[in-house]
Each structure stands twice: as C-alpha cells, then as structure tokens.
Design a protein around this motif. Structure first.
Motif, PDB file in Angstrom:
ATOM      1  N   SER A   1      31.784  32.817  40.397  1.00  0.00           N
ATOM      2  CA  SER A   1      32.287  33.244  39.113  1.00  0.00           C
ATOM      3  C   SER A   1      31.512  34.641  38.600  1.00  0.00           C
ATOM      4  N   GLN A   2      30.856  35.176  39.288  1.00  0.00           N
ATOM      5  CA  GLN A   2      30.251  36.584  38.983  1.00  0.00           C
ATOM      6  C   GLN A   2      31.347  37.406  39.094  1.00  0.00           C
ATOM      7  N   THR A   3      32.400  37.266  39.806  1.00  0.00           N
ATOM      8  CA  THR A   3      33.372  38.191  40.012  1.00  0.00           C
ATOM      9  C   THR A   3      34.499  38.123  38.635  1.00  0.00           C
ATOM     10  N   PRO A   4      35.016  39.310  38.156  1.00  0.00           N
ATOM     11  CA  PRO A   4      35.913  38.874  37.039  1.00  0.00           C
ATOM     12  C   PRO A   4      37.025  38.061  37.249  1.00  0.00           C
ATOM     13  N   ARG A   5      37.576  37.505  36.384  1.00  0.00           N
ATOM     14  CA  ARG A   5      38.854  36.536  36.646  1.00  0.00           C
ATOM     15  C   ARG A   5      40.005  37.491  36.823  1.00  0.00           C
ATOM     16  N   TYR A   6      40.952  37.365  37.655  1.00  0.00           N
ATOM     17  CA  TYR A   6      41.945  38.149  37.898  1.00  0.00           C
ATOM     18  C   TYR A   6      42.995  38.084  36.830  1.00  0.00           C
ATOM     19  N   VAL A   7      43.592  39.037  36.446  1.00  0.00           N
ATOM     20  CA  VAL A   7      44.769  39.033  35.588  1.00  0.00           C
ATOM     21  C   VAL A   7      46.044  39.670  36.359  1.00  0.00           C
ATOM     22  N   LEU A   8      47.146  39.087  36.065  1.00  0.00           N
ATOM     23  CA  LEU A   8      48.296  39.470  36.762  1.00  0.00           C
ATOM     24  C   LEU A   8      48.714  40.816  36.157  1.00  0.00           C
ATOM     25  N   PRO A   9      49.320  41.836  36.967  1.00  0.00           N
ATOM     26  CA  PRO A   9      49.425  43.082  36.503  1.00  0.00           C
ATOM     27  C   PRO A   9      50.264  43.175  34.886  1.00  0.00           C
ATOM     28  N   GLU A  10      51.320  42.295  35.090  1.00  0.00           N
ATOM     29  CA  GLU A  10      52.041  42.161  33.681  1.00  0.00           C
ATOM     30  C   GLU A  10      51.328  41.921  32.423  1.00  0.00           C
ATOM     31  N   ARG A  11      50.260  41.311  32.620  1.00  0.00           N
ATOM     32  CA  ARG A  11      49.573  40.903  31.647  1.00  0.00           C
ATOM     33  C   ARG A  11      48.365  41.845  31.183  1.00  0.00           C
ATOM     34  N   ARG A  12      48.010  43.023  31.817  1.00  0.00           N
ATOM     35  CA  ARG A  12      47.075  43.586  31.818  1.00  0.00           C
ATOM     36  C   ARG A  12      47.379  44.642  30.443  1.00  0.00           C
ATOM     37  N   ALA A  13      46.652  44.932  29.634  1.00  0.00           N
ATOM     38  CA  ALA A  13      46.567  45.663  28.655  1.00  0.00           C
ATOM     39  C   ALA A  13      47.477  46.929  28.979  1.00  0.00           C
ATOM     40  N   ASP A  14      46.800  47.747  29.945  1.00  0.00           N
ATOM     41  CA  ASP A  14      47.096  48.927  30.355  1.00  0.00           C
ATOM     42  C   ASP A  14      47.868  48.801  31.752  1.00  0.00           C
ATOM     43  N   ARG A  15      49.093  49.247  31.687  1.00  0.00           N
ATOM     44  CA  ARG A  15      49.671  48.868  32.900  1.00  0.00           C
ATOM     45  C   ARG A  15      49.443  49.699  34.056  1.00  0.00           C
ATOM     46  N   PHE A  16      48.520  50.768  33.858  1.00  0.00           N
ATOM     47  CA  PHE A  16      47.930  51.455  35.036  1.00  0.00           C
ATOM     48  C   PHE A  16      46.563  50.930  35.571  1.00  0.00           C
ATOM     49  N   ASP A  17      46.234  49.629  34.920  1.00  0.00           N
ATOM     50  CA  ASP A  17      45.085  49.064  35.066  1.00  0.00           C
ATOM     51  C   ASP A  17      45.171  48.496  36.614  1.00  0.00           C
ATOM     52  N   ARG A  18      44.472  49.168  37.526  1.00  0.00           N
ATOM     53  CA  ARG A  18      44.146  48.658  38.732  1.00  0.00           C
ATOM     54  C   ARG A  18      42.843  48.347  39.175  1.00  0.00           C
ATOM     55  N   SER A  19      42.110  47.667  38.272  1.00  0.00           N
ATOM     56  CA  SER A  19      40.649  47.101  38.322  1.00  0.00           C
ATOM     57  C   SER A  19      40.648  45.998  39.197  1.00  0.00           C
ATOM     58  N   PHE A  20      41.627  45.399  39.714  1.00  0.00           N
ATOM     59  CA  PHE A  20      41.673  43.987  40.678  1.00  0.00           C
ATOM     60  C   PHE A  20      42.058  44.419  42.137  1.00  0.00           C
ATOM     61  N   GLU A  21      41.795  45.704  42.470  1.00  0.00           N
ATOM     62  CA  GLU A  21      42.068  45.949  43.713  1.00  0.00           C
ATOM     63  C   GLU A  21      40.926  45.192  44.895  1.00  0.00           C
ATOM     64  N   GLY A  22      41.478  45.117  46.051  1.00  0.00           N
ATOM     65  CA  GLY A  22      40.751  44.346  47.172  1.00  0.00           C
ATOM     66  C   GLY A  22      39.174  44.925  47.468  1.00  0.00           C
ATOM     67  N   THR A  23      39.329  46.270  47.657  1.00  0.00           N
ATOM     68  CA  THR A  23      37.961  46.876  47.905  1.00  0.00           C
ATOM     69  C   THR A  23      37.402  47.749  47.050  1.00  0.00           C
ATOM     70  N   GLN A  24      36.138  47.936  46.828  1.00  0.00           N
ATOM     71  CA  GLN A  24      35.745  49.069  45.900  1.00  0.00           C
ATOM     72  C   GLN A  24      36.170  50.409  45.977  1.00  0.00           C
ATOM     73  N   LYS A  25      36.240  50.722  47.109  1.00  0.00           N
ATOM     74  CA  LYS A  25      36.951  52.204  47.543  1.00  0.00           C
ATOM     75  C   LYS A  25      38.329  52.336  46.891  1.00  0.00           C
ATOM     76  N   GLU A  26      39.338  51.187  46.986  1.00  0.00           N
ATOM     77  CA  GLU A  26      40.476  51.158  46.772  1.00  0.00           C
ATOM     78  C   GLU A  26      40.409  51.406  45.385  1.00  0.00           C
ATOM     79  N   GLN A  27      39.614  50.485  44.490  1.00  0.00           N
ATOM     80  CA  GLN A  27      39.392  50.471  43.122  1.00  0.00           C
ATOM     81  C   GLN A  27      39.038  51.996  42.624  1.00  0.00           C
ATOM     82  N   GLN A  28      38.074  52.595  43.229  1.00  0.00           N
ATOM     83  CA  GLN A  28      37.731  53.840  42.779  1.00  0.00           C
ATOM     84  C   GLN A  28      38.741  54.968  42.975  1.00  0.00           C
ATOM     85  N   ASP A  29      39.617  54.802  44.125  1.00  0.00           N
ATOM     86  CA  ASP A  29      40.541  55.844  44.239  1.00  0.00           C
ATOM     87  C   ASP A  29      41.554  55.511  43.161  1.00  0.00           C
TER      88      ASP A  29
END
Ligand SMILES: Cc1cc2nc3c(=O)[nH]c(=O)nc-3n(C[C@H](O)[C@H](O)[C@H](O)COP(=O)(O)OP(=O)(O)OC[C@H]3O[C@@H](n4cnc5c(N)ncnc54)[C@H](O)[C@@H]3O)c2cc1C
Length: 698
Positions: free
Chosen positions: A279-307
């Motif tokens: 439960s430590q990891t943030p609960r996933y939100v589908l892209p269409e429900r994210r406040a910002d449509r460019f929000d990609r904070s749910f990528e698989g790896t940390q590196k992908e997220q940072q990119d």
C-alpha cells in the motif's frame, strides 16, 4: 516396462552469490562470476528415478536425461550418465535462449516427443521426472506446462513412491498434509520436491560417462513452435536488489539477555510486522482520470518516470500543448533543452506514449479460489483484497472463479471479502482437486469472459493449476509475486498493465515482470503478503453459473490415501513455539518444546501453543495439525520461537505476520538468522533448558 525421461538443468550456484556477481548497471547476474552446478532438485529427481527403476522391477528400463541450455550444459549430462542415465540429450541453440517458462516448456515437450519416437520407441509406458523447480527460476511452472503441452497427468511436489500391484503410487505435499496418488494413465509427469538419498558416481561409471557420446539437437531438430524471447509471454522490466529485511536480525550471546528481550518484546506495543506493504506505492489512476493529461507519474520504472518529468517540463517551457502537432523543429528544441537526458528514439517513443490513454487490457480482475471441504483457503481472501484494489484502479469489477461441487454457499463469503462477481463451475467430478479437470473448468470459464488479470495463490495447488491454465490459454504467468501494481509502460505502448514483482535467484534479487502477447495477465502470489479486507456482509454481488462438460476421462489422478492434520490447535495464541528437524527426535521435541511453552506461559501469563516445521512433522515429532507454513497454517502471533528450524521460504511465508521472531539454531549461517529479530547460536539441547531456568528465576 516403464522407461524414464529425466529433465536436468544447469544453474548458477546461488549459494555462492556475492554482490560482485551482479552487473551494477542492470542488476542482472553475470553468469561467468558463478560456478555452474546441476540444479539440486534435478539431482534428487535423477536419484528418485533410479529408485523407481529399482523398485519397478525391470532393470532393462531406460533412463534418458534431457537438458536444454548452452553447450556447457553438457556437464549436467555427464553428471547424469555417471550416476544413472543410459543416454543423454543436449538441446542447444541460440534461438532457444532468453525464454520464459512457456518458451522453455514448449521445446522441452517437443524434445520429449522426439526422444519417445526416435530413442525409446516405447509406446505410452514412460514417466517424465524432474525437480519441482530450479533455483535460478524458482517458478515450478515448466513441468506442469510440459504436461499441458503433451496432455499428460502431472503429479507435483512428490516426496516418495511405492510400487504396488504393478503400479507406482506417489506421495506428494498438499496443503494441510500429504496425499498418495497414482496416474490414471501413462505417460505422466512427476516433479520431485524432496528425495534425500543422493547417488554417487563410481570411478568406472565416471570414466564411461566421460567417454560416452551424447545426442545433440538444435531447434531445427525438434520443430517446436514456441521458443526463445520471441515465443515468451512475459518480459522482465527491471531487476533490483531486495529491500533490507524489516527484521532486526540481532545476535544475542547469552540466555540472560535473551530472556529479558523475550519479556520486553512481549510487553511492548511493537508492530514490527515484516511483511511487504504494497500500500506504500501510490494507487494507480487511469490517464483519462488524471488532472493533467501529461501526467505520467505512473510509469513502470523510476527512470521512465524521470524522463517523462523532464519531457513534460520541456514541453511546458516551449509552450507545446498539442502532441499531435509537434514538428521536427519542436523535436530539435526539446532534445536540445533535455540535454543528455534522452535521445531521439527515446523522445519519439515517449511522445507516442503520451498520445496513449486507453488501457492495454480490458475486462475484470479475477481471483481463482482455492478451497477444500467447504473451507476457502485464507490466501484466496488475501488475493480478493488485492484484486479489489487493482479493479478499483482500473475502474472495473473484481471477480472470483471457483470450481468444485456444491460450492454455491461459498459465494456469500467471497462477496463479503470484496468480490463483485462470482463465476461458479459445478460438477460432481470436481468434488476434489484434480489438476486436469480443474484446469479445464477454470480455463473454460476464463476464456468465456476474458478477465484482464487472473490471480492464483502460490500454494501447491495454485502453482500447479496456474501454469496449466495459462499455457492452455496462451497467456503469460509470473510465479510467487510479492508485489502487484498497475502501472504504465507508455514508451513500449502499454497503459494500465499489471507489473508483477517477485524474488528471483533464491531471493538474491527482485524482478519486475510484465505480460506480453497474451489476452490476460496472470500471476500467482505468495500467501501472507497481500492484505485481506475486513469482511463486509452488507456487500452485494452477482453469482454467474458457468457450464462445462466433464467426463471420467478428464480425471487424471487416482487418490489412494490422504493424510490431513486433525485435532485442535490454538494458533491464535499470542506466543507460539515451533520445533524443527533440529529437535532431533520426538522425545526432545516433547521435553524441550513442552518445558519452554510452560515456562513462557507462566512468565508472560498467556497461552502458548506448539508449532512445527514440515520436516519436524514428517519426522513424526508432532502431529500435522501443528505445522506452520505454506502448506500448514499461516500465523501472526506477538512472539514466535523457531527452535532448530533452518528458515526455508515455505516455513517463513507462514510467519510473515509475526511481531517478533526469535530463533535458536546451532548453525551460525542458518538462513533464519537473516529473517528473524533475535537469535542465539547454539544447540536447542544446551540453550532451551538454560533459557527455561533463566525465565523461571528472573
Ligand atoms: C511445496 C512445499 C511446501 C512446503 N510447506 C512447508 C510448510 O508449510 N512448512 C514448513 O515448515 N516447511 C514446508 N516445506 C518444507 C521446507 O521447504 C523445508 O524443508 C522445511 O521447512 C525444513 O524444516 P526444518 O527447518 O525443520 O528442517 P531443516 O531445513 O533440516 O533444518 C533443520 C535446522 O536445525 C538446525 N539444527 C540441527 N541440529 C540442531 C540442534 N541440535 N540445535 C539447534 N539447531 C539444530 C540446523 O542447523 C538446521 O538449520 C514445504 C516444501 C515444499 C516443497
């Protein structure tokens, strides 16, 4: 006359793993840094087969050893020849490399077909015998998947055999006890969980083994359709070191200190539960429900997220809001602004990823329920808790598939545990678990509704059923997961997929895996890791009946004897003292565990219950009902004592929810010392009487 095909595998010697065995960049194992050895359980399977040949009464029957691997895997074939094998086959080809379990089982099954046709020429009277699992993969999936490909019965987790009335009966481990079964027809696949009578090579046989030619085949010889990376249904996304144990792992040098720690630990409000908390990891939100449509904070790896963070920052700086209108000049600007962070190909992949919003899979999130005698296995409830969380993230329903006979009354309990839909397949032939009949029922139900995720408990039953079902349906499967999360892998074109995290290489690394080329994502999950939700009897759900035609031919095994623990044990007690094989004998168990329980009970003024490892139960030190672990009972007391217990994963799974674990073991390198809070090195015969005295006088 039965013949035997033994599957053997060369594996890295994971007992010798040190930190420099891993590539610091990728986290993957550098194979050349470790010696290669025969997989220990395959060596046991070879010895077991040799015993079968001996008691089967036909010295003419043949043992063929088969391995798939690089050319150097010939060493395990020499090993096999020098012990028991008459002929050996090496299946080796670069095209077979990088395979997951499906793409391993498939070529092995095709090689077996060729052995039967070209070498044994023996009709149906043969057994395929192998170790339950390999230490590098630890999945136990390949043998049931071979059985599925060849449409054979599979008897897994075998610990012994008897040849009576002209056929073999096999004793195997099941939840809550053991069972003796025979295959209704041959050939059959047998997986060996334990056989402790090693074979030794004689000098003469070793000389012969070194001179003997072995048969070598490539993938062209066997013509298997599913091979290598291309045929695999899963791929590894990342490999990383396991987190530090939440346990204290503190050595104590004298019984006086230990007695004080026992009293302090019992009276403290310590909630040191060593389980992984997903439960430590943030609960996933589908892209269409994210406040910002460019929000990609749910990528698989940390590196992908940072990119993505860098990319989105640059897009904002450059005032770009519409991805589809980006031109070459914009790309150049972004690349220049992003500096060294990523190159053109990565940028293109990310921009394409940003356009994606639709989940890659559709359908419900399912759990396959396990039950016996009208009782649902606790791991099923834990998985429903997880399925609920995943389904809520994906905005879909949580379902349970259950097969059996007269099982409808269980639906209420499953709904109260968090499920929305219960898919019931009822048939008298499903009264007791038969792998072949159950996999037909469950696979048929899945392929009617196609849930996007299917979870099974990593119990002996689940680890048998899941590989067969997934193989039958052409879906990827990840074994023994300890983490399940929905994430995106946008750069590779995936949204809302299941990331499956599991320990690998004997627990020395963790791997995160995703499913590919499959209609459904499947995983088995370790009992005791996911959290059961509080029961809510007011929940409403739907029962959907699934019809299937089964006949006697669908039953693959004849059950000869079942031994289950009976009697009353209070595993809800605050303190549990378990004895293992290190107790040496029943008298010691009685005397030492008995005295220790009594003194703890007096000192702490609480009820203390006796537990045991499976090995202690098998040795007859105590009745089966006292067994703690994966196939015994999972417990969560305040204090747990492991006396003469090594700390095998199947035992430790059952004590994961304990507040404080204290171990006594004579081996200074006992694995349990890395998984407990306090330990003392010494024999139980020395330590326990002194500790009892200390508790009584302190
Ligand atoms: C499918 C499957 C399911 C299983 N389910 C379970 C399960 O539910 N529960 C379970 O427990 N196991 C289970 N097992 C078995 C498990 O893998 C281990 O074999 C088992 O837990 C080992 O028990 P043990 O630690 O008592 O024995 P061992 O591994 O033999 O360890 C004995 C320990 O005692 C120590 N020792 C020896 N002499 C002394 C002494 N005089 N004083 C102090 N220490 C001493 C040794 O150093 C050693 O560490 C399962 C296995 C399989 C394949």
């Amino acid at each position: 006359m039965s013949n035997y095909i033994v599957l053997v595998k060369q594996v890295p010697d994971v007992t010798q793993i040190t930190d420099n065995a891993f590539d610091p960049e990728s986290g993957t194992l550098i194979r050349t840094r470790l010696a290669s050895v025969i997989n220990e359980l395959d060596a046991q399977a070879l010895a077991f087969t040799n015993y079968m040949r001996k008691v089967g009464g036909d010295p003419q029957s043949k043992i063929i050893a088969l391995t798939m691997g690089p050319p150097m895997a010939e060493e395990v074939l020499r090993y096999s020849l020098s012990r028991a094998a008459d002929t050996v086959v090496l299946l080796t080809d670069k095209a077979l490399g990088g395979a997951d379990t499906v793409a391993t089982a498939n070529p092995l099954a095709f090689a077996i077909k060729k052995i039967v046709k070209d070498i044994l020429n023996c009709g149906n009277d043969y057994y395929i015998v192998t170790g339950m699992q390999s230490v590098d993969g630890d999945t136990a999936q390949v043998p049931p998947q071979i059985a599925e490909e060849l449409a054979l019965p599979c008897i897994a987790y075998v610990t012994g055999t008897e040849f009576k009335n002209n056929r073999f009966g096999f004793t195997r481990i099941i939840s809550g006890g053991s069972q003796t079964v025979a295959a209704k027809k041959l050939p059959a696949v047998i997986t060996v969980a334990k056989y402790e009578y090693p074979l030794f090579a004689t000098f003469a046989r070793t000389r012969w083994a070194n001179k003997t030619e072995f048969i070598q085949w490539t993938s062209d010889d066997i013509k298997a359709p599913i091979i290598g990376v291309k045929g695999s249904k899963t791929s590894v996304i990342r490999v990383f070191p396991p987190g530090k144990s939440a346990r204290k792992c503190r050595q104590v040098s004298d019984v006086k200190t230990l007695a004080k720690l026992i009293v302090d630990s019992y009276s403290s409000e310590n909630a040191n539960v060593g389980k992984a908390d997903s439960s430590q990891t943030p609960r996933y939100v589908l892209p269409e429900r994210r406040a910002d449509r460019f929000d990609r904070s749910f990528e698989g790896t940390q590196k992908e997220q940072q990119d993505y963070e860098i990319l989105v920052e640059k897009l904002k700086e450059l005032g770009i809001t519409d991805i589809s209108r980006i031109d070459d000049a914009d790309r150049q600007n972004i690349l220049a602004a992003a500096g060294e962070h990523f190159h053109k190909k990565a940028l293109d992949d990310m921009l394409n990823g940003l356009k994606l919003t639709e989940p890659s899979f559709r359908g419900e999130v399912w759990v396959v329920a396990e039950h016996s005698d009208g009782t649902i296995h606790p791991a099923t409830f834990e998985l429903i808790g997880k399925a609920r969380e995943l389904a809520d993230s994906l905005q879909t329903r949580a379902g349970v598939a259950i097969a059996g006979y007269q099982i409808e009354p269980m639906a209420k309990e499953l709904i109260a545990a968090g499920a929305d839909n219960i898919y019931i397949t009822e048939d008298k032939l499903l009264s007791v678990f038969d792998p072949t009949a159950y996999r037909k029922a469950i696979a048929d139900c899945i392929s009617t509704h196609w849930p996007q995720i299917v979870l099974y408990a990593a119990t002996p039953q689940g680890r048998m059923l899941a590989p067969m079902v997934s193989y039958r349906l052409g879906c990827g499967l990840t074994a023994d997961c300890t983490g399940l999360d929905i994430r995106d892998n946008s750069r590779n074109g995936y949204i809302g997929i299941l990331l499956q995290t599991r320990p690998a290489l004997g627990g020395n690394v963790m791997a995160t895996i995703r499913t590919k080329n499959s209609k459904s994502q499947m995983a088995t999950a370790r009992p005791g890791v996911m959290k059961r939700l509080p029961t809510d009897n007011s929940r409403k759900g739907k029962v959907i009946n699934h019809k299937i035609r089964l006949t006697d031919d669908d039953i693959s095994l004849q059950i000869l004897k079942t031994e289950l623990g009976t009697g009353d044990v209070n595993f809800a007690a605050d303190v549990i003292v378990s004895g293992g094989k290190g107790m040496q004998n029943r008298d010691n168990y009685e005397r030492l565990v008995g005295a220790f329980c009594d003194s703890l009970s007096k000192k702490l003024d609480t009820q203390v219950e006796r537990g045991a490892s499976r090995a202690a139960v098998e040795q007859g030190f105590v009745e089966h009902v006292h067994q703690v672990g994966q196939t015994g009972t999972s417990i969560g007391p305040k204090l747990y004592f492991a006396l003469g217990i090594s700390g095998a994963i199947q035992h430790m799974i059952g004590v994961a929810n304990t507040e404080t674990i204290i171990a006594i073991n004579s081996d200074p390198n006992a694995p349990i010392f890395k998984q407990c809070d306090y330990y003392i090195v010494g024999t139980v015969e020395d330590i326990v009487p002194n500790l009892v005295q200390e508790l009584e006088t302190e």
